[in-house]
Design a protein around this motif. Sequence first.
Motif, PDB file in Angstrom:
ATOM      1  N   LYS A  40     -64.598   2.052 -57.466  1.00 32.22           N
ATOM      2  CA  LYS A  40     -65.091   0.755 -56.966  1.00 32.22           C
ATOM      3  C   LYS A  40     -64.454  -0.383 -57.769  1.00 32.22           C
ATOM      4  N   THR A  41     -64.143  -1.466 -57.068  1.00 33.49           N
ATOM      5  CA  THR A  41     -63.548  -2.629 -57.732  1.00 33.49           C
ATOM      6  C   THR A  41     -64.508  -3.187 -58.777  1.00 33.49           C
ATOM      7  N   TYR A  42     -63.966  -3.448 -59.963  1.00 38.91           N
ATOM      8  CA  TYR A  42     -64.742  -3.963 -61.087  1.00 38.91           C
ATOM      9  C   TYR A  42     -64.125  -5.290 -61.512  1.00 38.91           C
ATOM     10  N   SER A  43     -64.976  -6.276 -61.770  1.00 35.64           N
ATOM     11  CA  SER A  43     -64.489  -7.574 -62.240  1.00 35.64           C
ATOM     12  C   SER A  43     -65.578  -8.265 -63.059  1.00 35.64           C
ATOM     13  N   LEU A  70     -58.952   0.078 -65.724  1.00 35.22           N
ATOM     14  CA  LEU A  70     -59.330  -1.320 -65.950  1.00 35.22           C
ATOM     15  C   LEU A  70     -58.341  -1.973 -66.901  1.00 35.22           C
ATOM     16  N   THR A  79     -60.586  -6.379 -64.989  1.00 38.29           N
ATOM     17  CA  THR A  79     -60.557  -6.031 -63.573  1.00 38.29           C
ATOM     18  C   THR A  79     -59.901  -4.674 -63.357  1.00 38.29           C
ATOM     19  N   GLY A  80     -60.129  -4.143 -62.158  1.00 37.80           N
ATOM     20  CA  GLY A  80     -59.484  -2.898 -61.768  1.00 37.80           C
ATOM     21  C   GLY A  80     -60.463  -1.964 -61.086  1.00 37.80           C
ATOM     22  N   LYS A  81     -60.041  -0.698 -60.946  1.00 36.85           N
ATOM     23  CA  LYS A  81     -60.887   0.344 -60.384  1.00 36.85           C
ATOM     24  C   LYS A  81     -60.891   1.519 -61.355  1.00 36.85           C
TER      25      LYS A  81
END
Length: 120
Positions: A40-43, A70, A79-81
Amino acid sequence: MNIKIIFPILFTLIILLSSCKECKFESITTDSLPDAEIGKTYSTTIEYDCNCDVTHREAKLESGELPIGLELDVTGKITGKPTKAGTYNFTISLDICFQLDGSIPFDCYYKEKSYTINVF
């Protein structure tokens, strides 16, 4: 040395130092980071307390490892997955500098803080 050369230099230094007296990088205000999910996209962003315009900001990973997938950019954004579950402990440093009217950055401050991101 010629007084015509020394006076403008001294005057500029006095103005620079007196005008930036109030500029302070008080602290990194982000206390903890949210958990992440594999794929899942993380930010999230490392926030800080500062009472003046910042001319130079550089966030760095000082120790430990971010979750795989990340990345940390120089502004403090992560950010990242994430691709692997686990508990990741790391320390981030933040360098903040001020400048006056387009001059070279000066009056720099350094702080660091430790964080954990759990990836499920």
